[in-house]
Design a protein around this motif. Structure first.
Motif, PDB file in Angstrom:
ATOM      1  N   GLN A 197      39.353  28.052  42.569  1.00  0.00           N
ATOM      2  CA  GLN A 197      39.120  29.442  42.946  1.00  0.00           C
ATOM      3  C   GLN A 197      38.107  29.491  44.073  1.00  0.00           C
ATOM      4  O   GLN A 197      37.133  28.749  44.098  1.00  0.00           O
ATOM      5  CB  GLN A 197      38.618  30.237  41.740  1.00  0.00           C
ATOM      6  N   ASN A 198      38.360  30.395  45.016  1.00  0.00           N
ATOM      7  CA  ASN A 198      37.525  30.452  46.198  1.00  0.00           C
ATOM      8  C   ASN A 198      36.126  30.959  45.874  1.00  0.00           C
ATOM      9  O   ASN A 198      35.883  31.548  44.821  1.00  0.00           O
ATOM     10  CB  ASN A 198      38.166  31.331  47.267  1.00  0.00           C
ATOM     11  N   GLN A 209      33.623  25.410  38.359  1.00  0.00           N
ATOM     12  CA  GLN A 209      34.530  24.315  38.608  1.00  0.00           C
ATOM     13  C   GLN A 209      33.810  23.161  39.307  1.00  0.00           C
ATOM     14  O   GLN A 209      32.908  23.378  40.116  1.00  0.00           O
ATOM     15  CB  GLN A 209      35.697  24.789  39.486  1.00  0.00           C
ATOM     16  N   ARG A 210      34.246  21.947  39.004  1.00  0.00           N
ATOM     17  CA  ARG A 210      33.693  20.777  39.670  1.00  0.00           C
ATOM     18  C   ARG A 210      34.221  20.739  41.098  1.00  0.00           C
ATOM     19  O   ARG A 210      35.416  20.817  41.348  1.00  0.00           O
ATOM     20  CB  ARG A 210      34.096  19.499  38.937  1.00  0.00           C
ATOM     21  N   SER A 353      45.056  32.857  49.916  1.00  0.00           N
ATOM     22  CA  SER A 353      44.119  32.909  48.786  1.00  0.00           C
ATOM     23  C   SER A 353      42.881  33.725  49.118  1.00  0.00           C
ATOM     24  O   SER A 353      42.209  34.232  48.216  1.00  0.00           O
ATOM     25  CB  SER A 353      43.714  31.493  48.364  1.00  0.00           C
ATOM     26  N   MET A 354      42.555  33.869  50.407  1.00  0.00           N
ATOM     27  CA  MET A 354      41.406  34.677  50.805  1.00  0.00           C
ATOM     28  C   MET A 354      41.781  36.142  50.995  1.00  0.00           C
ATOM     29  O   MET A 354      40.906  37.007  51.017  1.00  0.00           O
ATOM     30  CB  MET A 354      40.812  34.120  52.104  1.00  0.00           C
ATOM     31  N   TYR A 359      44.227  35.562  43.328  1.00  0.00           N
ATOM     32  CA  TYR A 359      43.942  34.138  43.210  1.00  0.00           C
ATOM     33  C   TYR A 359      42.615  33.872  42.491  1.00  0.00           C
ATOM     34  O   TYR A 359      42.310  32.731  42.160  1.00  0.00           O
ATOM     35  CB  TYR A 359      43.939  33.487  44.596  1.00  0.00           C
ATOM     36  N   CYS A 360      41.843  34.916  42.244  1.00  0.00           N
ATOM     37  CA  CYS A 360      40.614  34.749  41.472  1.00  0.00           C
ATOM     38  C   CYS A 360      40.891  34.664  39.983  1.00  0.00           C
ATOM     39  O   CYS A 360      40.022  34.268  39.219  1.00  0.00           O
ATOM     40  CB  CYS A 360      39.650  35.920  41.749  1.00  0.00           C
TER      41      CYS A 360
END
Length: 362
Positions: A197-198, A209-210, A353-354, A359-360
């Motif tokens: 996720q952005n 997230q890693r 995705s932006m 996409y979140c």
């Protein structure tokens, strides 16, 4: 059959935009109905792709390169030291504030990149049947010498100045977003790998997230003109590559050389030895993680059965262990889907995705 492509795209755009009312704003679902465009500047050609709001992805155009373009990219890739001085770009930083970027676009090879971007823009507008919206993202082989230029706020950025010279619509980037993404990251994203996720999904909070894993990406991009190889740590596709190194273009191992060689067996044996030697050079660098690798095949030559055969053979040699490289490493092979357009399709996904808040949560 350009007119058929245009007819299909116009039908698709009509379908996508029919219920939107306003073409240039997000709808109630947080989805921007405009197409997200990805331009990829590869070592031998440029490609363009579009990612529509309904999930459809369209490969739009492929533009062959020319000698000055190929030489420029090789020159930049060979500058792996990260030295601040670079004869290809203007060194007087204060000129950014008093001289418009277009006035010195010839510096830094921006004119070379602009020529390719302009050709991709014109070809894309021909297929889409309209001027491009402010949704064009760019991908290139990662250039370590440009690491200080990755922010879109830096006036001397070759990519930024090339965009302006090519008359691409200005793109407003989210905070901390790069002005371009690396080829390996774009190809991985196009294949559903290293997706995260952005940053904007988390506001001021850090992502849970890693950002990277203990895996090294060994990119092998084969085209008619050349072979491009590089290494980097596996990371979220929109991050700047970690430990990126050894990116280089070999013009002796393109498919056109193979076609003109009388002894094909000698050519592919040399090709295999080169792949092994590149890995050995990386593995002997004690600063990099080298216990697990993903080999990614892309480019127009990726479907070639001889390439896949020698890569399989190289992996078997590497699995047996090579003196001076430590214990044998683990290897995974990823053959890219849509290998010619994977870079552009991954960049288009980045832009998509932006643009869409969905996409979140996906």
């Amino acid at each position: 059959m350009i007119w058929l492509s245009r007819l299909w795209v116009l039908f698709l755009l009509t379908f996508v935009f029919a219920s939107s009312g306003l073409v240039y704003s997000r709808n109630d679902d947080g989805i921007d109905p405009r197409p997200a465009l990805g331009f990829h500047l590869g070592q031998s050609y440029g490609t363009a792709a579009a990612h529509f709001s309904n999930g459809t992805i369209l490969s739009i155009a492929k533009i062959e390169s020319w000698p000055a373009y190929r030489d420029f990219l090789q020159h930049k890739l060979l500058r792996q030291t990260g030295i601040r001085f670079d004869p290809w770009r203007p060194q007087t930083w204060w000129k950014s504030f008093v001289v418009p970027p277009k006035a010195y676009v010839q510096f830094g090879g921006a004119a070379v990149l602009a020529k390719m971007l302009r050709a991709l823009r014109i070809a894309s507008e021909e297929v889409l049947g309209a001027p491009l919206p402010e949704t064009v993202g760019i991908g290139v082989p990662y250039v370590l010498a440009w690491r200080e230029e990755e922010s879109s706020d830096i006036y001397w950025s070759a990519v930024r100045r090339a965009r302006e010279s090519a008359e691409l619509p200005n793109v407003i980037f989210e905070n901390m977003e790069p002005s371009y993404i690396a080829e390996a990251n774009a190809i991985l994203a196009a294949n559903g790998q290293q997706l995260c996720q952005n940053r904007y999904c988390f506001g001021p909070m850090l992502s849970h997230q890693r950002s990277y894993t203990h895996e090294t990406i060994y990119l092998i991009t084969l085209t008619d003109q050349s072979l491009y190889t590089s290494f980097q740590a596996a990371t979220c596709f929109f991050h700047s590559p970690i430990n990126a190194c050894l990116g280089t273009i070999n013009f002796e191992l393109g498919l056109l050389r193979e076609a003109s060689t009388s002894d094909k067996q000698i050519f592919w044996h040399k090709f295999e030895d080169y792949l092994v030697a590149r890995w050995v050079e990386h593995a002997r660098n004690g600063d990099d993680y080298h216990h697990s690798y993903t080999l990614v095949l892309a480019g127009e030559g990726a479907p070639n059965p001889n390439l896949q055969r020698v890569v399989d053979s190289a992996i078997e040699r590497l699995k047996s262990g090579i003196p001076g490289t430590g214990p044998p490493a683990n290897f995974t092979l990823l053959i890219s889907e849509e290998p010619t357009f994977a870079g552009a399709r991954g960049v288009a996904f980045w832009r998509r995705s932006m643009m869409d808040r969905k996409y979140c949560v996906d």
